[in-house]
Design a protein around this motif. Structure first.
Motif, short mmCIF file in Angstrom:
data_model
loop_
_atom_site.label_atom_id
_atom_site.label_comp_id
_atom_site.label_asym_id
_atom_site.label_seq_id
_atom_site.Cartn_x
_atom_site.Cartn_y
_atom_site.Cartn_z
N PRO A 115 0.84 -1.21 0.00
CA PRO A 115 0.00 0.00 0.00
C PRO A 115 0.88 1.25 0.00
CG PRO A 115 -0.76 -1.56 1.65
CD PRO A 115 0.53 -2.10 1.12
N LEU A 116 0.33 2.34 -0.55
CA LEU A 116 1.14 3.56 -0.67
C LEU A 116 1.43 4.18 0.68
CD1 LEU A 116 -0.46 4.91 -3.89
CD2 LEU A 116 1.94 4.33 -3.58
N PHE A 117 0.60 3.91 1.68
CA PHE A 117 0.91 4.38 3.03
C PHE A 117 2.22 3.76 3.52
CE2 PHE A 117 -0.06 4.14 7.77
CZ PHE A 117 0.28 5.45 8.00
N VAL A 118 2.40 2.47 3.20
CA VAL A 118 3.64 1.80 3.60
C VAL A 118 4.83 2.42 2.85
CG1 VAL A 118 4.86 -0.39 3.64
CG2 VAL A 118 2.41 -0.31 4.12
N TRP A 119 4.65 2.69 1.57
CA TRP A 119 5.71 3.35 0.80
C TRP A 119 6.11 4.67 1.45
CZ3 TRP A 119 9.37 2.36 -2.45
CH2 TRP A 119 9.25 1.27 -3.32
N SER A 120 5.10 5.44 1.84
CA SER A 120 5.42 6.76 2.41
C SER A 120 6.12 6.60 3.76
CB SER A 120 4.16 7.61 2.53
OG SER A 120 3.35 7.13 3.58
#
Lengths: 214, 549
Positions: B203-208
């Motif tokens: 998920p992009l939250f994890v990327w951020s």
């Protein structure tokens, strides 16, 4: 799979806390931590560089005040202690717990030896009034004041790391005696070793910058 | 997976609140290494500190109601803006989303039972708490509350008679906590992803969070050493920042901003990650440009470490350095723009459900765009010289940090509230609160842009008579905004006690946290999931969500 699903929460909690073990991950965390340590000292090296450029001649004069043989002895002590640290880890990996303890104790003794030399070195400087705001230092030029400001900060912070290292290695010693760190679980000792090598590595840069460049 | 469905679906599980571990009661929280409990402890601490910081801001606005001294003298005002900054930045915004929501959701979103180093995680929380308490204690010891501003600029921080060493030590400890959280997250992302979850299925939250964790690791040690040097300078007079002894205070500014500029990306990147979660969920659509958003986080993290000099355009630097920093500053705007365009493109032709979290995100995009574009005004050399150290800077900063990070902190609170607490809140009241906040926010901070443009300097407790009307308008705005915040928080507290029980997936999200019950069981999953699809591939919605873990 069905056994998984019927696990009680208590069992999975125990599993969760005690069984999970990731040696590779533990080492990775340690390397990241060492990276932050390098950056911590990095700020000081940047300051050193900036002031060295600004006060090149005064830095050379100030460096003559330091006794090369004392720094040299400490360099030899630390480098040797890195070797004994490795010997301790290898001994544990080869299931020779007694040898591992022996080399670990040797490393701690070397670390304490380093601090003893440091103590004599600093007290000699203090005796001549060469410390921040000290009478011997305030007579000197601004470049020399900065040189010794950096000298005390950088070697002091490094000395603090040596003391923390002694604590860490002593903790490892206790863990080995209690069989918490053992031939099939040597990563904590390896991590402590990584930390100790960092302490050594930073000194390898501090020594020439303060003692040899004059 | 029928055997698993029985466990997750009908409440036949023990959630992490009711789980009985070795300790119970308050000790069951304070000694827990469960990432969810630690995340919630961070959240509670932060909301408390936020309210304290907000109260300080409220009194500052009150003092500015009319010219001259109203309710406090200049020294008190100096202490207030310093504390407001330290609390909001070091205790709320920097740890905010990563330590709070990150701790709670990072492991769940990658399909893990916990972070890599759970005990270290608890240690980080204790360091955070000790740092926070030390900051509070420092008000009452030595020479009284620190008055240097949150930037601690030398040589004033060396000379002032107020207590500086203790709050600096507090900041150092908070930084240490931040570093440990960062390295914990990086290791967790590398080591504990569920089978099938490649980096580009995260998920992009994890990327951020991953990008943020790297900045925390790279940047924080530099402020650590800078803080140590100021403390040593005060205690012993080592000379490195003291011009009287040959030191150079400009070097302090460099070292300070080497960390503190990347730190603004520590503050905003996780918020951008939350936005990238909320938008696809309420659009029921794959996010537009997944790879571009993920890579733009890394790009911001990288370029963001090279632009610190733009805080020092008027401090004394060569012209070459100034235009290079200015140029690099414009470069950072690109990846931020990439994100905004991709979010908006995701909404194109989507069937949008305008629920409360989505409305918060809309407010964010509006406010953050204003904040970002005025950042370009400050990044240009010619205009910055005019606007430097005026209310324009204060306005820009609050638009990006408050309108950006804090609004998304609230958005995340409303998005994940059902998952964290297992209750639903009253969305009508929440929407009303949001409307009040947006109106009050713009009354307050947009006025600052005008004041700054007209020449009102920052950090003054008094002003020229011609600024009085604008100051009064802004102060009224602060009341409207605070009213909105209070309504929002009361609404959530009521929901905690009386809200309807939340289903596992109230919004129709596709990331892994929506496949586990609300609130999640202790180890998150009864069986570690195997990931087949990307996080927002809504064409596989039924398969992913019904495949309960």
């Amino acid at each position: 799979m069905s056994t998984n699903a019927t696990h009680t929460a208590a069992e999975s909690h125990d599993a969760h806390v005690h069984v999970h073990r990731d040696d590779y991950g533990a080492k990775m965390g340690m390397w990241l931590f060492l990276f932050t340590e390098l950056l911590l000292f990095g700020g000081l090296f940047i300051l050193y560089m900036a002031y060295r450029v600004e006060y090149i001649q005064q830095f050379q004069i100030a460096a003559k005040e330091l006794k090369v043989y004392m720094g040299g002895v400490n360099t030899i002590i630390l480098l040797t202690s890195s070797l004994t640290m490795v010997l301790s880890i290898v001994a544990l990996q080869r299931k020779n717990v007694q040898a591992s303890i022996f080399w670990l104790v040797t490393t701690i003794v070397f670390a304490l030896g380093f601090m003893v030399v440091k103590y004599f070195e600093w007290s000699d400087k203090f005796h001549h009034g060469i410390y921040p705001k000290g009478p011997g230092l305030m007579d000197k030029s601004q470049g020399e004041i900065i040189f010794f400001g950096l000298y005390y900060t950088m070697t002091g912070l490094h000395g603090l790391h040596v003391i923390i290292g002694v604590g860490l290695l002593t903790a490892m010693l206790i863990q080995i005696k209690r069989n918490k760190v053992r031939p099939d679980r040597f990563v904590p000792l390896e991590n402590a070793g990584l930390y100790w090598h960092l302490v050594d590595l930073i000194w390898i840069f501090l020594f020439p910058l303060f003692y040899l460049l004059h | 997976m029928a055997d698993n469905a029985a466990v997750a679906g009908n409440g036949n599980y023990v959630d992490f609140y009711n789980y009985k571990g070795k300790y119970s009661g308050i000790a069951g929280w304070l000694l827990s290494v469960d990432h969810k409990r630690i995340g919630l402890m961070y959240l509670y601490s932060m909301v408390t500190f936020f309210l304290i910081g907000m109260t300080l801001g409220f009194f500052m606005r009150l003092e500015l109601w009319s010219t001259g001294q109203d309710i406090m003298g200049p020294q008190t005002y100096n202490a207030l803006f310093t504390l407001h900054g330290i609390i909001m930045i070091f205790l709320v915004i920097i740890p905010g989303i990563p330590a709070g929501f990150g701790n709670f959701f990072l492991p769940i979103q990658i399909g893990a039972e916990d972070v890599s180093f759970p005990k270290l995680n608890l240690t980080s929380w204790y360091l955070y708490t000790i740092g926070g308490l030390m900051a509070v204690v420092s008000l009452f010891v030595g020479g009284g509350p620190i008055d240097t501003g949150w930037t601690f600029y030398a040589p004033y921080s060396i000379r002032t008679g107020t207590e500086v060493i203790l709050p600096l030590l507090a900041a150092f400890i908070l930084g240490f906590s931040s570093i440990l959280t960062g390295l914990n997250f990086v290791t967790t992302v590398h080591r504990l992803r569920a089978p099938g979850m490649s980096f580009f299925k995260m998920p992009l939250f994890v990327w951020s969070l991953y990008s943020t964790a790297w900045i925390q690791i790279i940047g924080t040690p530099v402020i650590g050493i800078t803080i140590i040097l100021v403390m040593l300078e005060r205690a012993f007079g080592i000379g490195v920042f003291d011009p009287a002894l040959g030191g150079d205070p400009i070097l302090f500014q460099h070292l300070f901003w080497i960390y503190s500029h990347p730190a603004v990306y520590i503050m905003i990147l996780p918020a951008m990650g939350v936005v990238s979660e909320i938008i696809p969920t309420f659009c029921r659509k794959t996010i537009f440009g997944y790879g571009a958003i993920a890579m733009s986080s890394l790009a911001i993290a990288f370029v963001g470490t090279l632009v610190w000099g733009h805080h020092m355009f008027t401090s004394g630097m060569s012209d070459e350095a100034r235009w290079i920093y200015s140029f690099l500053t414009f470069i950072v705007a690109l990846p931020s723009g990439v994100k905004i365009f991709n979010w908006v493109a995701t909404m194109h032709k989507a069937s949008i459900k305008p629920e409360t979290p989505f409305l918060f995100v809309m407010a964010f995009i509006f406010l953050f765009s204003i904040g970002g574009l005025t950042g370009l005004v400050l990044g240009s050399l010619a205009t910055d010289v005019h606007l430097h150290d005026t209310y324009f800077v204060v306005a820009h900063f609050h638009y990006v940090m408050f309108g950006g990070t804090i609004f998304i902190f609230f958005a995340g609170l409303h998005y994940w509230f059902p998952k964290m607490f297992g209750r639903m809140y009253n969305s009508k009241i929440a929407n009303t609160a949001l409307a009040l906040m947006v109106v009050g926010f713009n009354m307050l901070y947009f006025t600052f842009f005008i004041l700054g443009y007209l020449g009102m300097p920052r950090r003054y407790y008094d002003y020229l008579p011609e600024f009085q009307d604008l100051h009064r308008f802004a102060t009224v705005g602060s009341w409207v905004m605070i009213l909105g915040i209070i309504i929002m928080i009361v609404n959530l507290i009521v929901a905690l006690r009386k809200g309807d029980k939340a289903p596992a997936n109230p919004w129709g999200g596709m990331t892994l946290e929506w496949t586990v019950p609300s609130p999640p069981p202790l180890t998150n999953f009864t069986k570690i999931p195997t990931v087949k699809y990307g996080p927002y591939e809504y064409e596989h919605y039924e398969e992913v969500v019904n495949n309960e873990h």
